[in-house]
Design a protein around this motif. Sequence first.
Motif, short mmCIF file in Angstrom:
data_model
loop_
_atom_site.label_atom_id
_atom_site.label_comp_id
_atom_site.label_asym_id
_atom_site.label_seq_id
_atom_site.Cartn_x
_atom_site.Cartn_y
_atom_site.Cartn_z
N PHE A 21 0.81 -1.22 0.12
CA PHE A 21 -0.12 -0.20 -0.14
C PHE A 21 0.95 1.32 0.08
N THR A 22 0.50 2.30 -0.80
CA THR A 22 1.41 3.47 -0.95
C THR A 22 0.23 4.48 -0.20
N LEU A 23 0.75 5.21 0.95
CA LEU A 23 -0.05 6.21 1.49
C LEU A 23 0.40 7.44 1.61
N THR B 96 -4.21 8.28 3.76
CA THR B 96 -5.02 7.84 2.74
C THR B 96 -4.24 6.95 1.71
N VAL B 97 -4.97 5.99 1.34
CA VAL B 97 -4.13 4.98 0.38
C VAL B 97 -4.40 5.59 -1.12
N GLU B 98 -3.11 5.70 -1.68
CA GLU B 98 -3.08 6.36 -3.16
C GLU B 98 -2.62 5.10 -4.05
N GLN B 99 -2.37 3.95 -3.85
CA GLN B 99 -1.84 3.04 -4.62
C GLN B 99 -1.87 1.76 -3.93
N VAL B 100 -2.29 0.53 -4.62
CA VAL B 100 -2.12 -0.79 -4.19
C VAL B 100 -1.65 -1.84 -5.14
N ASN B 101 -1.34 -2.91 -4.70
CA ASN B 101 -0.88 -3.82 -5.78
C ASN B 101 -1.99 -4.87 -5.97
N GLN B 102 -1.66 -5.86 -6.73
CA GLN B 102 -2.75 -6.92 -7.00
C GLN B 102 -2.71 -7.73 -5.55
N GLU B 103 -1.81 -8.01 -4.95
CA GLU B 103 -1.89 -8.87 -3.58
C GLU B 103 -2.77 -8.22 -2.49
N ALA B 104 -2.52 -6.88 -2.57
CA ALA B 104 -3.45 -5.93 -1.65
C ALA B 104 -4.76 -6.14 -2.01
N GLU B 105 -5.22 -6.40 -3.06
CA GLU B 105 -6.49 -6.34 -3.66
C GLU B 105 -6.79 -7.91 -3.25
N SER B 106 -6.07 -8.73 -3.69
CA SER B 106 -6.51 -10.01 -2.88
C SER B 106 -6.56 -10.28 -1.64
N LEU B 107 -5.66 -9.54 -0.83
CA LEU B 107 -5.82 -9.79 0.78
C LEU B 107 -7.08 -9.14 1.07
N LEU B 108 -7.59 -8.24 0.96
CA LEU B 108 -8.78 -7.47 1.36
C LEU B 108 -10.00 -7.65 0.52
N GLY B 109 -9.96 -8.48 -0.63
CA GLY B 109 -11.09 -8.66 -1.36
C GLY B 109 -11.75 -7.59 -2.08
N TYR B 110 -11.13 -6.56 -2.24
CA TYR B 110 -11.68 -5.11 -2.72
C TYR B 110 -10.71 -4.99 -4.16
N ALA C 223 -8.86 -2.23 -6.52
CA ALA C 223 -8.12 -1.38 -6.22
C ALA C 223 -8.84 0.13 -6.08
N SER C 224 -9.70 0.41 -6.61
CA SER C 224 -10.62 1.48 -6.92
C SER C 224 -11.54 1.51 -5.69
N GLU C 225 -11.86 0.51 -4.95
CA GLU C 225 -12.41 0.56 -3.77
C GLU C 225 -11.50 0.86 -2.50
N VAL C 226 -10.18 0.51 -2.61
CA VAL C 226 -9.32 0.89 -1.49
C VAL C 226 -8.62 2.25 -1.61
N ILE C 227 -8.32 2.60 -2.69
CA ILE C 227 -7.72 3.86 -2.97
C ILE C 227 -8.67 4.88 -2.47
N GLY C 228 -8.10 5.79 -1.76
CA GLY C 228 -9.08 7.02 -1.24
C GLY C 228 -9.61 6.70 0.10
N LYS C 229 -9.22 5.58 0.83
CA LYS C 229 -9.52 5.15 2.04
C LYS C 229 -8.42 5.20 3.13
N THR C 230 -8.53 5.06 4.21
CA THR C 230 -7.25 4.63 5.14
C THR C 230 -7.47 3.44 5.66
N LEU C 231 -6.18 2.81 6.05
CA LEU C 231 -6.18 1.38 6.72
C LEU C 231 -7.19 1.26 7.69
N SER C 232 -7.44 2.09 8.57
CA SER C 232 -8.29 2.14 9.63
C SER C 232 -9.77 1.68 9.17
N ASP C 233 -10.22 2.00 7.83
CA ASP C 233 -11.53 1.72 7.24
C ASP C 233 -11.74 0.09 7.29
N PHE C 234 -10.37 -0.48 7.20
CA PHE C 234 -10.49 -2.09 7.01
C PHE C 234 -10.16 -2.81 8.33
#
Length: 584
Positions: free
Chosen positions: A146-148, A153-167, A169-180
Motif C-alpha cells: 500500500f502506498t499512503l 490515505t491509500v494512493e496505490q495498491v498492488n494485486q496482492e493487496a486487492e486479493s488480501l482485502l477482497g476489494y 483497487a478503486s474501492e481501496v484507494i482514497g480510504k485509510t487502513l483504519s477503514d478495514f
Amino acid sequence: MPKTPDSPDLFQRLLDVLHDGIVVLDGEDIIELNSAFAEIVGYTKEALLDSRFEDLIDPLSRRTDRKTLDSLYAGKSLARFTTRLRSKDGDVVHADMRPVAVQYQGSDAVLLTVRDITREVSLETAVTQLENRFASLYDMSPVAYFTLNRNGTVEQVNQEAESLLGYDASEVIGKTLSDFLAQRPQTYDPADQVLKEVLRGKEVSGIEVQLKRKDGRLIWVSLSSRALTYSGEKPSEIGLTAFDVTRRRAAEARVREEKDRADLYLGIMTSDLNRVNQSSLYSLELLSGTADLSEEHRRILQETSWNIRRAARMIANMRTLIYLRDSPPPQKQTNLYPHFERGRREASRDFAQKTLTIKTNIRDGAFMVRGHAFLWSVFFNILHNALMYDTDEEVAVEVKASFADKRKKVRIEFIDHGPGIPDAMKERVFRRSGSGDKTIESGLGLTVVSTIVSALGGRVWVEDRVAGRSSEGCKFVVELLAWMDEMEAVTEEAVIDFYKSEDCVFCGPTLEALYLLLDEMSLSHTIVRIIDVDDPASGVPVDELPALPTIRIRNTELAGYVSEDDLRTVVMGALLGLVGTQDT
C-alpha cells in the motif's frame, strides 16, 4: 527570414565554434555543415558536402518520419522533431532537430541544428524499463503493498493487496487502513499509531492487527511501514506492507491450547503419581519391618523402593523444569552453603544403602552468588548422579569452590570416582534431545542443572577427573556469577517502568522483546513494573505520556514503537549505567 553572413569564410568560422551540429540544406542536399555535425555521424566534412541528407537518415525513420522530412526539404512547417541518423560505422544516433528557414548566399535554405541525444534516450529507456520492471514486481509481489500519503490515505495498491482485502483497487484507494480494521478501538487506532510513528521518522515492522475483508472474513496481518519520499524534512509518501499471518496465528493458538491441555494433564498425572508413590513407599516400609522376610525378599523390597524413589525424583525434576519455564523465581543474593547442605542431605536420603563422604571447603557465608530458591537442585542432581553410577557402597566426592575472573565468578568443582563419561557424551548428558540417543543419564537431573545454571548467567560442563582417562571418574564444573553489592539495584526492586494500554498496538510486542532481552541478560522479569494506564487506580493520565508504550529506566525514557535493536541499546546501556553509578 534570417540571412547568413555574406562571407563564406566568416560563416564557416562561426559554424565551427558551435558545439551543436549545424547543417544547411538546399532541398535534400547538404550545402554547408560544421565539424560538430561531421563528428556526430562519423564522416569528414568533405565527404558530406553536396551529399543527400536523406542518406544519413536511418531507414526505419525514413518511413516513420516521411511527412516531417518532406516538409523539411520543402522548407515548410519547420517544427522541432527527433529522428534517428545512421553513422558511418552503422550506429544509430538519436538526434534532436531544430530547423529554421534562412537566406544562404542569396537563396532560400534551411539551417538545421542537430544535437546528439543518444545518451539521454538511452537513460530514458533504462529508466522506463526500470519503472516497468518495478511496476511488474510491485504487482507480482506475494506481499500486499500500500502506498499512503502523509494523512494515511491509500494512493496505490498492488494485486496482492486487492486479493488480501477482497476489494478492487478503486474501492481501496482514497480510504485509510483504519477503514478495514476488524474493530476500531474507542481510544487507540493501531493504523493511526503506525502512521504517527513513521511520520516521526521511525521504521515500523512486525505489528500484527486484525482486518476485515469485503466478504466479512477476519484476517490477521503483519504490518511494516517506512517513509518512501520526503517533502522537506517530513515524509510525504509512506510505504506499507501487509502479510497474511492468519494461519500462523491459528496454529499458535492451537499450540497454546495443546500446551495448556498437556500441562493440565501433566499436573494431574504428577500429582496422582506422587500420591501413588508415597502410598507405595509407605507400604514397602511396613513390609520391610516384618521380621520373617528372607534376604532375597528384602533385596527385592529395597530395589522396588529405590525405583519408586527414582520415579518420584524424575517427576520432581519435570515439575521443576515446568516451574522454571513458566514462573522463574527472582534472582537474589544467595549463600551457597545452605543449598549445598540441602542437596547433600536429599541425595543421601535416596541412597540409604550407600555412604556419601564429601570433602569440601564450602562454609556458611564463604561464597555468595546470584541465585534463587532452586539452586540446591544443582548440588542435589550432580551428587545424585555420582551416587547412582558409583558401584562402591562408600562414595567419595570432593566439592570445592573458588573465586574466578577477578572474583566476578564462583567456580564449583564436583570430583567423583565413578565410571566417568565418554568424551562423545560429555555435552549430551545436559540435555534430553528426544533423538533416541542412549546417554549415561537417563533422567532429567542434569538437564535441570543446565537449565538453572544457564538462567543464572552461568555455565556448566563436565571434564575427566584425570585428563585423558574418561573411565576414571568425572569432574563437573559449575560457574556462577559472584554476588556484588551493585546487583542489588537490578534484582531486588523494579527499575523499569512499563506503561501500557490494552488498545496500544505496540505494547505487546515491545514488552515481549523486553522480557527476551532480560532473559538474555539473566535478569528477572520482576525488575519490570507494569503500569496499565487503562486502570484509573494507576493514577497516570494518558495525555501525560509522550506515546504508548512508554518505558522509563531511571532518567532514560523510550516512547512509542521501539525496534529490538534500539531497545537493546537503550535498556542495556541504562542498566549498565545504573550498575556503574552504584560503583562510584
